[in-house]
Write a protein that holds these residues in place. Structure first.
Motif, PDB file in Angstrom:
ATOM      1  N   HIS A 114       0.890  -1.119  -0.016  1.00 45.51           N
ATOM      2  CA  HIS A 114       0.027  -0.054  -0.028  1.00 45.51           C
ATOM      3  C   HIS A 114       0.891   1.212   0.169  1.00 45.51           C
ATOM      4  O   HIS A 114       0.577   2.183  -0.663  1.00 45.51           O
ATOM      5  CB  HIS A 114      -0.848   0.239   1.265  1.00 45.51           C
ATOM      6  N   GLN A 181     -13.113   7.373   0.181  1.00 43.12           N
ATOM      7  CA  GLN A 181     -13.277   7.572  -1.202  1.00 43.12           C
ATOM      8  C   GLN A 181     -12.099   7.832  -2.068  1.00 43.12           C
ATOM      9  O   GLN A 181     -11.801   7.370  -3.226  1.00 43.12           O
ATOM     10  CB  GLN A 181     -14.148   8.759  -1.406  1.00 43.12           C
ATOM     11  N   ILE A 184     -10.308   4.588  -2.787  1.00 46.98           N
ATOM     12  CA  ILE A 184     -10.691   3.849  -3.476  1.00 46.98           C
ATOM     13  C   ILE A 184     -10.528   4.408  -5.305  1.00 46.98           C
ATOM     14  O   ILE A 184     -10.284   3.600  -5.909  1.00 46.98           O
ATOM     15  CB  ILE A 184     -12.501   3.815  -3.542  1.00 46.98           C
ATOM     16  N   TRP A 185     -10.448   5.734  -5.154  1.00 50.10           N
ATOM     17  CA  TRP A 185     -10.066   6.251  -6.311  1.00 50.10           C
ATOM     18  C   TRP A 185      -8.737   6.200  -6.842  1.00 50.10           C
ATOM     19  O   TRP A 185      -8.372   5.944  -8.291  1.00 50.10           O
ATOM     20  CB  TRP A 185     -10.554   7.632  -6.523  1.00 50.10           C
ATOM     21  N   PRO A 188      -5.206   0.504  -6.590  1.00 50.71           N
ATOM     22  CA  PRO A 188      -5.751  -0.783  -7.206  1.00 50.71           C
ATOM     23  C   PRO A 188      -6.636  -1.364  -6.493  1.00 50.71           C
ATOM     24  O   PRO A 188      -6.647  -1.387  -5.392  1.00 50.71           O
ATOM     25  CB  PRO A 188      -4.326  -1.506  -7.670  1.00 50.71           C
ATOM     26  N   ASP A 189      -7.896  -1.780  -7.138  1.00 49.70           N
ATOM     27  CA  ASP A 189      -8.870  -2.603  -6.305  1.00 49.70           C
ATOM     28  C   ASP A 189      -8.307  -3.756  -5.736  1.00 49.70           C
ATOM     29  O   ASP A 189      -8.838  -4.238  -4.371  1.00 49.70           O
ATOM     30  CB  ASP A 189      -9.931  -3.209  -7.557  1.00 49.70           C
ATOM     31  N   GLU A 190      -7.136  -4.358  -6.149  1.00 47.73           N
ATOM     32  CA  GLU A 190      -6.718  -5.745  -5.758  1.00 47.73           C
ATOM     33  C   GLU A 190      -5.893  -5.467  -4.521  1.00 47.73           C
ATOM     34  O   GLU A 190      -5.313  -6.604  -3.926  1.00 47.73           O
ATOM     35  CB  GLU A 190      -6.083  -6.578  -6.616  1.00 47.73           C
ATOM     36  N   HIS A 191      -5.311  -4.296  -4.277  1.00 39.46           N
ATOM     37  CA  HIS A 191      -4.335  -4.088  -3.196  1.00 39.46           C
ATOM     38  C   HIS A 191      -5.373  -3.514  -1.908  1.00 39.46           C
ATOM     39  O   HIS A 191      -6.058  -2.404  -1.878  1.00 39.46           O
ATOM     40  CB  HIS A 191      -3.453  -2.864  -3.717  1.00 39.46           C
ATOM     41  N   GLN A 192      -4.838  -4.024  -0.782  1.00 36.13           N
ATOM     42  CA  GLN A 192      -5.554  -3.406   0.607  1.00 36.13           C
ATOM     43  C   GLN A 192      -4.956  -2.351   0.900  1.00 36.13           C
ATOM     44  O   GLN A 192      -3.774  -1.846   0.736  1.00 36.13           O
ATOM     45  CB  GLN A 192      -5.023  -4.536   1.762  1.00 36.13           C
ATOM     46  N   TRP A 193      -6.149  -1.366   1.352  1.00 36.73           N
ATOM     47  CA  TRP A 193      -5.781  -0.174   1.781  1.00 36.73           C
ATOM     48  C   TRP A 193      -6.220   0.345   3.095  1.00 36.73           C
ATOM     49  O   TRP A 193      -5.755   1.228   3.909  1.00 36.73           O
ATOM     50  CB  TRP A 193      -5.731   1.236   0.742  1.00 36.73           C
TER      51      TRP A 193
END
Length: 248
Positions: A114, A181, A184-185, A188-193
């Motif tokens: 991240h 938000q 999210i923008w 990457p969707d596959e990376h945990q934040w």
């Protein structure tokens, strides 16, 4: 009307280009983490959540404020240096039973991924800011060529209040909503934040996202101050010219 539009564009662009400058200034002072550590109540937050860590990273609640500031600075330096050095960040953990100490890695692998994403994002923003600075300089030239004067004190005050109000409105939406938000923008969707306090010493030592609300507020205020200084300097030749004519 055109003069007002040019002024509005100049004001907005000036504020935007001060953002990376004020960001850099805050980075130089570790985003005031030692101060915010006390203001936000990070010490008590760590006392509650560090002992509950589920990733076998024990003893963090015994670290000092100075060590936490050092670790925070390590993260700040890393995200401004392509993510280098994240894996090496560690703290001294003390065993309750034997009283022995050992170096414990601060970050988990998803956290490192991240933070490297954050570093990539900052690298992508740099050329965009150079473009905006170029546009700003072009607007300055146009204003000078058209001899557009700065607004009077009342107009400037209203413009500043409008800018502050817009920033305040964003903060009123809630730091957590904005924090989520933007992530999210940006990533990457596959990376945990998102990291639970029980799973992340990084989130625990930052009391995320609370600390980011404070940092954002300081960042915006500093940018507004820098914007005001630039506008004042920009209007100085005009003011001097008017003074000379009045006393000619």
């Amino acid at each position: 009307m055109k003069s007002k539009s040019l002024w509005a564009g100049f004001l907005l662009l000036t504020f935007v280009i001060t953002l990376p400058v004020s960001w850099g200034m805050l980075a130089k002072v570790n985003f005031l983490y030692p101060v915010l550590h006390d203001v936000v109540g990070i010490d008590k937050h760590i006392e509650i959540y560090a002992p509950k860590n589920r990733k076998n990273k024990l003893g963090f609640e015994k670290t000092s404020k100075e060590e936490r500031a050092r670790l925070f600075l390590g993260i700040v330096d890393a995200i401004h240096n392509h993510g280098e050095g994240l894996s090496a960040l560690s703290y001294t953990a003390t065993s309750n039973q034997q009283g022995t100490t050992q170096l414990m890695p601060l970050l988990t692998e998803p956290e490192i991924v991240h933070l490297k994403d954050v570093a990539v994002l900052l690298d992508k923003i740099k050329p965009l800011m150079l473009i905006l600075i170029t546009v700003w300089l072009f607007v300055v030239i146009v204003l000078k060529m058209k001899k557009v004067g700065m607004p009077d004190a009342v107009q400037f005050l209203w413009s500043a209040l409008l800018l502050i109000s817009l920033c305040g409105l964003l903060l009123l939406l809630g730091p957590e909503k904005i924090f989520n938000q933007l992530h999210i923008w940006a990533f990457p969707d596959e990376h945990q934040w998102f990291f639970f306090y029980e799973d992340s010493l990084m989130s625990t030592m930052m009391k995320a996202p609370v600390i980011f609300a404070y940092i954002t507020g300081i960042w915006i205020i500093l940018s507004i101050v820098l914007t005001s200084i630039i506008l004042k300097l920009f209007s100085l030749p005009i003011l001097l010219g008017a003074y000379k004519k009045a006393h000619a």
